[in-house]
Design a protein around this motif. Structure first.
Motif, PDB file in Angstrom:
ATOM      1  N   GLY A 194     -35.700  -7.949 -17.340  1.00 55.53           N
ATOM      2  CA  GLY A 194     -35.420  -6.541 -17.063  1.00 55.53           C
ATOM      3  C   GLY A 194     -34.995  -6.312 -15.623  1.00 55.53           C
ATOM      4  N   ALA A 195     -35.705  -6.938 -14.696  1.00 55.83           N
ATOM      5  CA  ALA A 195     -35.372  -6.795 -13.278  1.00 55.83           C
ATOM      6  C   ALA A 195     -34.018  -7.418 -12.979  1.00 55.83           C
ATOM      7  N   ARG A 196     -33.741  -8.560 -13.614  1.00 52.58           N
ATOM      8  CA  ARG A 196     -32.435  -9.220 -13.427  1.00 52.58           C
ATOM      9  C   ARG A 196     -31.317  -8.320 -13.949  1.00 52.58           C
ATOM     10  N   HIS A 197     -31.522  -7.741 -15.114  1.00 55.93           N
ATOM     11  CA  HIS A 197     -30.522  -6.844 -15.696  1.00 55.93           C
ATOM     12  C   HIS A 197     -30.258  -5.666 -14.763  1.00 55.93           C
ATOM     13  N   ASP A 198     -31.317  -5.053 -14.241  1.00 60.81           N
ATOM     14  CA  ASP A 198     -31.166  -3.916 -13.331  1.00 60.81           C
ATOM     15  C   ASP A 198     -30.442  -4.314 -12.047  1.00 60.81           C
ATOM     16  N   ALA A 199     -30.819  -5.468 -11.496  1.00 61.59           N
ATOM     17  CA  ALA A 199     -30.204  -5.921 -10.245  1.00 61.59           C
ATOM     18  C   ALA A 199     -28.713  -6.204 -10.449  1.00 61.59           C
ATOM     19  N   LEU A 200     -28.370  -6.894 -11.539  1.00 66.84           N
ATOM     20  CA  LEU A 200     -26.967  -7.203 -11.796  1.00 66.84           C
ATOM     21  C   LEU A 200     -26.180  -5.941 -12.140  1.00 66.84           C
ATOM     22  N   ASN A 201     -26.801  -5.024 -12.852  1.00 66.17           N
ATOM     23  CA  ASN A 201     -26.143  -3.756 -13.160  1.00 66.17           C
ATOM     24  C   ASN A 201     -25.831  -2.994 -11.869  1.00 66.17           C
ATOM     25  N   SER A 202     -26.756  -2.997 -10.925  1.00 63.05           N
ATOM     26  CA  SER A 202     -26.518  -2.348  -9.632  1.00 63.05           C
ATOM     27  C   SER A 202     -25.377  -3.030  -8.882  1.00 63.05           C
ATOM     28  N   LEU A 203     -25.362  -4.346  -8.924  1.00 63.13           N
ATOM     29  CA  LEU A 203     -24.301  -5.091  -8.247  1.00 63.13           C
ATOM     30  C   LEU A 203     -22.941  -4.793  -8.877  1.00 63.13           C
ATOM     31  N   PHE A 204     -22.864  -4.764 -10.209  1.00 61.98           N
ATOM     32  CA  PHE A 204     -21.605  -4.445 -10.885  1.00 61.98           C
ATOM     33  C   PHE A 204     -21.163  -3.022 -10.562  1.00 61.98           C
ATOM     34  N   SER A 205     -22.118  -2.096 -10.537  1.00 60.14           N
ATOM     35  CA  SER A 205     -21.791  -0.704 -10.215  1.00 60.14           C
ATOM     36  C   SER A 205     -21.253  -0.592  -8.800  1.00 60.14           C
ATOM     37  N   PHE A 206     -21.880  -1.308  -7.859  1.00 55.79           N
ATOM     38  CA  PHE A 206     -21.401  -1.299  -6.480  1.00 55.79           C
ATOM     39  C   PHE A 206     -20.003  -1.885  -6.389  1.00 55.79           C
ATOM     40  N   TRP A 207     -19.764  -2.994  -7.113  1.00 57.88           N
ATOM     41  CA  TRP A 207     -18.444  -3.631  -7.113  1.00 57.88           C
ATOM     42  C   TRP A 207     -17.387  -2.652  -7.627  1.00 57.88           C
ATOM     43  N   ASN A 208     -17.693  -1.956  -8.720  1.00 59.47           N
ATOM     44  CA  ASN A 208     -16.750  -0.988  -9.288  1.00 59.47           C
ATOM     45  C   ASN A 208     -16.506   0.181  -8.342  1.00 59.47           C
ATOM     46  N   TRP A 209     -17.577   0.662  -7.698  1.00 57.29           N
ATOM     47  CA  TRP A 209     -17.442   1.771  -6.753  1.00 57.29           C
ATOM     48  C   TRP A 209     -16.543   1.357  -5.588  1.00 57.29           C
ATOM     49  N   ARG A 210     -16.789   0.161  -5.050  1.00 60.29           N
ATOM     50  CA  ARG A 210     -15.989  -0.324  -3.917  1.00 60.29           C
ATOM     51  C   ARG A 210     -14.525  -0.501  -4.318  1.00 60.29           C
ATOM     52  N   LYS A 211     -14.296  -1.003  -5.540  1.00 58.00           N
ATOM     53  CA  LYS A 211     -12.929  -1.167  -6.019  1.00 58.00           C
ATOM     54  C   LYS A 211     -12.249   0.190  -6.167  1.00 58.00           C
ATOM     55  N   THR A 212     -12.978   1.166  -6.703  1.00 58.48           N
ATOM     56  CA  THR A 212     -12.436   2.512  -6.870  1.00 58.48           C
ATOM     57  C   THR A 212     -12.109   3.151  -5.523  1.00 58.48           C
ATOM     58  N   GLN A 213     -12.970   2.955  -4.530  1.00 58.97           N
ATOM     59  CA  GLN A 213     -12.732   3.494  -3.197  1.00 58.97           C
ATOM     60  C   GLN A 213     -11.484   2.870  -2.575  1.00 58.97           C
ATOM     61  N   GLY A 214     -11.268   1.604  -2.855  1.00 57.36           N
ATOM     62  CA  GLY A 214     -10.100   0.923  -2.297  1.00 57.36           C
ATOM     63  C   GLY A 214      -8.786   1.385  -2.913  1.00 57.36           C
ATOM     64  N   MET A 215      -8.842   1.994  -4.091  1.00 55.66           N
ATOM     65  CA  MET A 215      -7.628   2.458  -4.752  1.00 55.66           C
ATOM     66  C   MET A 215      -7.097   3.750  -4.150  1.00 55.66           C
ATOM     67  N   GLY A 216      -7.981   4.531  -3.509  1.00 56.78           N
ATOM     68  CA  GLY A 216      -7.571   5.860  -3.045  1.00 56.78           C
ATOM     69  C   GLY A 216      -7.214   5.954  -1.662  1.00 56.78           C
TER      70      GLY A 216
END
Length: 116
Positions: free
Chosen positions: A94-116
């Motif tokens: 469960g903790a691994r899933h949460d940690a990786l989900n946070s990392l993926f969300s951060f990666w997506n957010w950073r990618k989205t910020q770079g597009m604008g």
């Protein structure tokens, strides 16, 4: 509205395409019409490992609607995600899933910020 162009980008699509219709007919027959409409393409960083004919037939640059795509977007975060494995390997599932989900969300957010 129906999408006009869809593609499957895979490192060995030229081999995978041979029996893809049969596989989907057996396991997921409802998806077969979608699979039959897909353009099968080789990612640009992997294409040079293939025969010249495969490089022409399965190239993004020759596929209508995909000329500037590269098909490698899914592989770009691997270096950072591999490092995350060191810190998450001892966690509970469960903790691994949460940690990786946070990392993926951060990666997506950073990618989205770079597009604008």
């Amino acid at each position: 509205e129906k999408l006009h162009e869809r593609a499957l980008s895979y490192d060995v699509v030229c081999s995978y395409i041979c029996h893809i219709g049969e596989r989907f007919a057996r396991s997921h027959p409802a998806l077969l019409p979608i699979i039959n409409e897909l353009k099968m393409l080789l990612p640009k960083l992997h294409i040079h490992c293939h025969k010249e004919l495969c490089q022409i037939v399965y190239a993004f640059c020759y596929a209508h609607g995909f000329g500037l795509a590269h098909g490698e977007g899914i592989e770009t975060p691997w270096a950072e995600l591999n490092i995350a494995g060191l810190s998450t390997c001892e966690m509970t599932s469960g903790a691994r899933h949460d940690a990786l989900n946070s990392l993926f969300s951060f990666w997506n957010w950073r990618k989205t910020q770079g597009m604008g």
